[in-house]
Write an enzyme that holds these catalytic residues in place. Structure first.
Site, PDB file in Angstrom:
ATOM      1  CB  THR A   1      32.639  25.556  -3.819  1.00  0.00           C
ATOM      2  OG1 THR A   1      33.184  26.477  -2.846  1.00  0.00           O
ATOM      3  CG2 THR A   1      33.714  24.563  -4.210  1.00  0.00           C
TER       4      THR A   1
ATOM      5  CE1 TYR B   1      31.691  32.137  -1.295  1.00  0.00           C
ATOM      6  CE2 TYR B   1      32.914  30.283  -2.198  1.00  0.00           C
ATOM      7  CZ  TYR B   1      32.677  31.641  -2.123  1.00  0.00           C
ATOM      8  OH  TYR B   1      33.419  32.494  -2.897  1.00  0.00           O
TER       9      TYR B   1
ATOM     10  CD  GLN C   1      22.966  26.193  -9.201  1.00  0.00           C
ATOM     11  OE1 GLN C   1      24.146  26.496  -9.049  1.00  0.00           O
ATOM     12  NE2 GLN C   1      22.260  26.569 -10.256  1.00  0.00           N
TER      13      GLN C   1
ATOM     14  CG  LEU D   1      31.150  32.659 -17.790  1.00  0.00           C
ATOM     15  CD1 LEU D   1      30.451  31.319 -17.966  1.00  0.00           C
ATOM     16  CD2 LEU D   1      31.666  33.169 -19.133  1.00  0.00           C
ATOM     17  CB  ALA D   2      28.994  38.987 -15.942  1.00  0.00           C
TER      18      ALA D   2
ATOM     19  CB  SER E   1      38.846  38.160  -1.504  1.00  0.00           C
ATOM     20  OG  SER E   1      37.750  38.020  -2.400  1.00  0.00           O
TER      21      SER E   1
ATOM     22  CE  LYS F   1      24.858  27.062 -22.976  1.00  0.00           C
ATOM     23  NZ  LYS F   1      25.477  26.087 -22.043  1.00  0.00           N
TER      24      LYS F   1
ATOM     25  CD  GLN G   1      38.886  34.391  -4.747  1.00  0.00           C
ATOM     26  OE1 GLN G   1      37.702  34.279  -4.486  1.00  0.00           O
ATOM     27  NE2 GLN G   1      39.804  33.519  -4.345  1.00  0.00           N
TER      28      GLN G   1
ATOM     29  CG  ASN H   1      35.291  36.638   1.307  1.00  0.00           C
ATOM     30  OD1 ASN H   1      35.545  37.036   0.187  1.00  0.00           O
ATOM     31  ND2 ASN H   1      34.206  35.932   1.586  1.00  0.00           N
TER      32      ASN H   1
END
Length: 409
Positions: free
Chosen positions: A102, A136, A109, A292-293, A234, A300, A260, A204
């Site tokens: 998320t 977040y 967004q 996907l960095a 993490s 795209k 993580q 975290n």
């Protein structure tokens, strides 16, 4: 790693033959040997946050290494879906090998309606792992996730919620991994999520201002109170994870079950050279983020930044810079080099990259980020690519990337 694995192996050797062969002994008064044998408060299916402190009956804490099955851990395919499930490290928790994150999207967004659509599509396609964090969107992501879970009415036992604690507010006591913030931060997360417990609570990042014993004791406390079922780390280093494990073993506390970590075609060292040893030695699994960095791995862009890219959002300019700097341009060129392989396999470069992350046995789950259902469906299609990633294909990809890390042993 400076923290020796020998302490772990000595702990395993010192356990009796009965422990090793027959598993944990029954706990007087019932229970199955898990960290919590009984919890008085909201039942597992309850939706409210429930009391903040619960009466519990606590069994001897067991870490992943102590719970390791006698045979190899098996991957399975879900009923009615093509989703695959793996153990979280060497714990007994079965997680979907693709989860939904998320970060940036929920509460920021995308609209709440889009977020609900994403959750619904993911759940209906077998995703059972949903990840968030107190930081977040300043808590809005957790609120959005909690509202969706409440409106959907899914059985609480059918999904896994993870959150992360470190950055909770502006006050000095609202940040870090002190006992105070771990407990109070998790209370706040549960209130926003409208849940009685989370399945996994992550630290975290590491905190040099908090003693490791205090961190491990606080995580053990929230598990024993029924506020979380497992805890993980993490963005911790391998030596820090080993230190947490050693402290847990020394004081009969609960060790972390997973780390993580960021992992993708251009960030490989930690997950490929450090975490596999932790997986085999102490059972710590890996939940992967940013496969996907942060949007670099896609065909795209075509030399421009689309208006819908998350790097255009206020506060995330660094993502845009990540694509436009020299390293980003070189990485995008490598992505285009992978396009022929993706075409051979009948998939997109994004699907190829996600499947590539899943090839490691130490990886329990890969977190997907999506801003619309079409993007999510494309990424879920990576499961069909995984079986086509033969050792020869992996070697071909390594040859194009030229960045395969080597063990420092």
């Amino acid at each position: 790693m400076q923290v020796s694995i020998a302490c772990t192996e000595q702990n395993l050797r010192s356990r009796s033959s009965e422990d090793r062969l027959c598993g944990p002994r029954p706990v007087p008064g019932g229970g199955n040997g898990s960290g919590v044998t009984s919890i008085h408060g909201n039942p597992s299916g309850g939706g409210g946050p429930g009391p903040k402190v619960r009466a519990v009956s606590v069994a001897r804490p067991l870490g992943p290494a102590a719970m390791t099955p006698s045979g190899p851990l098996r991957e399975s395919t879900g009923r009615g879906t093509s989703m695959k499930y793996r153990n979280l490290g060497k714990s007994g928790l079965r997680v979907s090998c693709l989860g939904l994150g998320t970060w940036v999207t929920f509460g920021s967004q995308i609209s709440d309606e889009t977020a609900e659509n994403l959750m619904t599509v993911a759940y209906e396609h077998g995703v059972n792992l949903f990840d968030t964090a107190e930081v977040y969107a300043a808590g809005k992501a957790e609120r959005t996730l909690g509202n969706i879970l409440k409106s959907k009415g899914w059985r609480r036992s059918s999904y896994i919620i993870t959150t992360k604690i470190f950055w909770g507010g502006q006050a000095e006591t609202e940040r870090g991994l002190s006992r105070k913030h771990i407990i109070e931060g998790l209370w706040g997360s549960l209130e926003r999520l409208q849940l009685g417990y989370v399945d996994i609570v992550f630290a975290n990042r590491s905190d040099p201002n908090s003693p490791m014993e205090e961190i491990v004791r606080a995580m053990t406390f929230v598990i024993n109170q029924g506020l979380a079922l497992y805890w993980g780390t993490s963005r911790w280093g391998a030596a820090e994870i080993m230190e947490a494990y050693s402290v847990a073993r020394q004081f009969n506390l609960i060790p972390p079950a997973c780390e993580q970590a960021e992992y993708h075609l251009f960030q490989r060292d930690k997950v490929e050279t450090q975490l596999p040893e932790l997986y085999h030695k102490i059972g710590v699994g890996s939940v992967i983020w940013s496969p996907l960095a942060c949007g670099v791995i896609t065909t795209k862009h075509e030399g421009r930044i689309p208006e819908t890219y998350r790097g255009t959002i206020k506060g995330y300019q660094w993502l845009k810079d990540k694509i436009q700097n020299e390293d980003g341009k070189k990485q995008q060129a490598k992505v285009m080099d992978l396009l022929p392989i993706a075409n051979q396999l009948g998939c997109t470069v994004a699907q190829l990259s996600i499947a590539w992350c899943l090839r490691s046995e130490a990886v329990s789950s890969v977190l997907l980020e999506a801003s619309n259902t079409e993007q999510l469906m494309e990424n879920l299609g990576a499961l069909q690519v995984l079986s086509q990633l033969t050792p020869q294909k992996v070697l071909e990809i390594d040859g194009l990337l030229g960045n395969k890390p080597h063990s420092k042993k």
